[in-house]
Scaffold this motif. Structure first.
Motif, mmCIF file in Angstrom:
data_model
loop_
_atom_site.group_PDB
_atom_site.id
_atom_site.type_symbol
_atom_site.label_atom_id
_atom_site.label_comp_id
_atom_site.label_asym_id
_atom_site.label_seq_id
_atom_site.Cartn_x
_atom_site.Cartn_y
_atom_site.Cartn_z
ATOM 1 N N PRO A 6 0.820 -1.215 0.000
ATOM 2 C CA PRO A 6 0.000 0.000 0.000
ATOM 3 C C PRO A 6 0.848 1.257 0.000
ATOM 4 O O PRO A 6 0.550 2.219 -0.677
ATOM 5 C CB PRO A 6 -0.795 -0.087 1.304
ATOM 6 N N THR A 9 2.186 1.743 -3.711
ATOM 7 C CA THR A 9 1.290 2.112 -4.811
ATOM 8 C C THR A 9 0.679 3.492 -4.636
ATOM 9 O O THR A 9 0.170 4.056 -5.590
ATOM 10 C CB THR A 9 0.162 1.075 -4.976
ATOM 11 N N VAL A 10 0.773 4.031 -3.422
ATOM 12 C CA VAL A 10 0.188 5.344 -3.198
ATOM 13 C C VAL A 10 0.792 6.401 -4.136
ATOM 14 O O VAL A 10 0.115 7.318 -4.571
ATOM 15 C CB VAL A 10 0.314 5.766 -1.716
ATOM 16 N N PHE A 12 1.773 5.935 -7.231
ATOM 17 C CA PHE A 12 1.140 5.795 -8.547
ATOM 18 C C PHE A 12 -0.253 6.426 -8.524
ATOM 19 O O PHE A 12 -0.642 7.116 -9.445
ATOM 20 C CB PHE A 12 1.055 4.318 -8.957
ATOM 21 N N ASP A 13 -0.975 6.174 -7.424
ATOM 22 C CA ASP A 13 -2.312 6.766 -7.273
ATOM 23 C C ASP A 13 -2.231 8.290 -7.335
ATOM 24 O O ASP A 13 -3.004 8.936 -8.028
ATOM 25 C CB ASP A 13 -2.944 6.363 -5.929
ATOM 26 N N LEU A 14 -1.267 8.838 -6.588
ATOM 27 C CA LEU A 14 -1.126 10.296 -6.537
ATOM 28 C C LEU A 14 -0.766 10.874 -7.907
ATOM 29 O O LEU A 14 -1.305 11.899 -8.315
ATOM 30 C CB LEU A 14 -0.068 10.688 -5.496
ATOM 31 N N GLU A 16 -1.449 9.555 -10.817
ATOM 32 C CA GLU A 16 -2.604 9.443 -11.718
ATOM 33 C C GLU A 16 -3.623 10.544 -11.428
ATOM 34 O O GLU A 16 -4.199 11.128 -12.341
ATOM 35 C CB GLU A 16 -3.231 8.046 -11.616
ATOM 36 N N LYS A 17 -3.802 10.824 -10.141
ATOM 37 C CA LYS A 17 -4.707 11.927 -9.781
ATOM 38 C C LYS A 17 -4.161 13.259 -10.302
ATOM 39 O O LYS A 17 -4.906 14.098 -10.809
ATOM 40 C CB LYS A 17 -4.830 12.020 -8.250
ATOM 41 N N THR A 60 2.378 14.352 -2.129
ATOM 42 C CA THR A 60 3.404 13.469 -2.682
ATOM 43 C C THR A 60 4.738 13.682 -1.969
ATOM 44 O O THR A 60 5.409 12.719 -1.568
ATOM 45 C CB THR A 60 3.562 13.733 -4.202
ATOM 46 N N CYS A 125 -1.918 11.451 -19.292
ATOM 47 C CA CYS A 125 -2.777 10.562 -18.498
ATOM 48 C C CYS A 125 -2.619 9.104 -18.940
ATOM 49 O O CYS A 125 -2.610 8.194 -18.117
ATOM 50 C CB CYS A 125 -4.252 10.974 -18.635
ATOM 51 N N VAL A 129 -0.056 5.810 -16.268
ATOM 52 C CA VAL A 129 -0.376 4.462 -15.762
ATOM 53 C C VAL A 129 0.721 3.466 -16.110
ATOM 54 O O VAL A 129 0.815 2.398 -15.498
ATOM 55 C CB VAL A 129 -1.738 3.943 -16.295
ATOM 56 N N ARG A 132 3.234 1.965 -13.605
ATOM 57 C CA ARG A 132 2.927 0.705 -12.902
ATOM 58 C C ARG A 132 3.414 -0.523 -13.668
ATOM 59 O O ARG A 132 3.078 -1.647 -13.293
ATOM 60 C CB ARG A 132 1.421 0.566 -12.715
#
Lengths: 207, 207, 207
Positions: A6, A9-10, A12-14, A16-17, A60, A125, A129, A132
């Motif tokens: 977790p 991957t945070v 990557f999430d950030l 992408e946002k 971040t 965008c 991704v 990942r």
């Protein structure tokens, strides 16, 4: 037991946002220029998205400072966050200048540049991704190349804008205002190119 | 048997080509400003050399991505290629602006700046072979110092250009055009300074 | 016997001198704008301090090249020295432009920006001693945040300056001159922000 997933991957999430937010911001810029009505509210929308971007960058960096093992190099995380920020900063500045210069209506090249920036952030965008590990090197390369092409297109649009600004008996104040705005918009596509290059660099390094 | 030598020296070859190409580009700029005739063809010549530079940068990055062991640090190769590119970009922009602004004839400080840039890229050509370990630290230092001196000289030329542009009752459109061109030319000497600093850094690191 | 301590602390000494010098330079800028008399001598004072800054940077880099073990990462020393230099460069350019443009008297926003820069360099002086491990993370964070706030304030001042420059029937030459000077002054607060970020990064990394 350790649960590092977790935490990893945070980022990557950030990212992408942040990319989605940058794209929303460029869409607002396109609408701002196309409609050119209700400027206060439309400028506000851009400013709001720029603040969301600031917060995502801040989160971040905060997380980076608290995380010991990162999925990609620390300096790359720092760099990427900063470069995405730069895109939003340029868009915000352009909208700001149009408001404070009280321009009557945009020259057509401004809208053309906005569309270049919008297409670039759409590609960003799609590329983000791939951090990942998704997608093939070829799929990445196609997008990087397209962002470069859009930057060249923006150069040509700026070129045309300057030619027409100086044509005939130009009004110096009009020239000062639009030369400034066009340069800021064009620089946004440079910033998109920087982001594309950083993503490409990270993906290649971690391939 | 392994043959790592050719793979290694290719980066030195590419950088020497890139430096020679940058110098050819600045020579074309000097001629463009001195003669100021047949502008279309002369601008084309500058643009062609800028494209050669782009291809050399591209080839350098491609090779970097395929090479496991590099003779100098990867990030230094990346940095140096990018910084040489920046010089060409500035020269190309200056020529571009002169064409699209349809200036009648160059102010004298433009030619003076072009000569500063030309002398700087000549020094860069002499420095770049030192990446191969040739030359003494003193020979390197002399050239770095001379590039810095040329940058200061360019500052003073820009200073003089601005004073004379604003003298008397200036025509704002004339001022806007030449202020822009002079700033772009002056920034080319900053970019030469950056390249000199990067080369010095690499040589010292690998000494 | 080995004595590595003096060699190590010299970098902290040099950075503290460079920060104090940058602050002295911004104080001279404030006086230059407040008094706006005896311009030749006051501009000279700024230029002198800029040269002191150059020499401090030079000494830092020279020492770096001769030092094997450094108290903080080599690239961070390089980066910090360069970024402090950038502040002085911006102040020197602003003063230079005011002299060569022969402006009659400064618009009020110029003085407001100078005061933002002055407060930022005061904070940088307080932060730079924290490189020695002094102060708490909270004391550091408060100052970083304040430097960021001052940069936002400078943005707003620039905004106001541009609005008033374009108001009514603006004189294009007046607009060209002051738009340039204001942008240079505003960029000085960006450079202060860069320095604050670099210091924060180094302290966090070495915490």
């Amino acid at each position: 037991m350790f649960n590092v997933i977790p935490r990893e991957t945070v980022f990557f999430d950030l990212f992408e946002k942040a990319a989605a937010n940058a794209h929303a911001c460029t869409e607002s810029l396109v609408v701002f220029l196309d409609r050119f009505d209700d400027l206060g509210n439309r400028a506000h929308r851009v400013k709001d998205l720029e603040h969301v971007g600031d917060e995502l960058t801040h989160e971040t960096i905060e997380r980076l400072n608290k995380t010991f093992i990162t999925p990609i190099d620390r300096e790359d995380i720092h760099e990427l966050a900063g470069r995405i920020d730069d895109i939003l900063d340029r868009i915000d500045t352009a909208v700001d200048r149009m408001c404070l210069f009280k321009v009557e209506r945009p020259i057509k090249e401004a809208g053309e540049l906005a569309r270049c920036i919008e297409r670039s952030t759409a590609l960003i965008c799609e590329m983000i991704v791939m951090l990942r590990g998704r997608g093939t090197p070829e799929e990445l390369r196609i997008r990087v190349r397209e962002v470069h092409r859009l930057e060249s297109e923006a150069d040509e649009i700026e070129h045309r804008a300057l030619v027409s600004l100086f044509e005939g008996t130009p009004d110096p104040i009009h020239v000062i205002k639009w030369k400034n705005i066009i340069e800021v918009l064009e620089s946004a596509t440079d910033k998109c190119e920087d982001v594309a290059n950083v993503i490409e660099g990270i993906v290649l390094k971690n391939a």
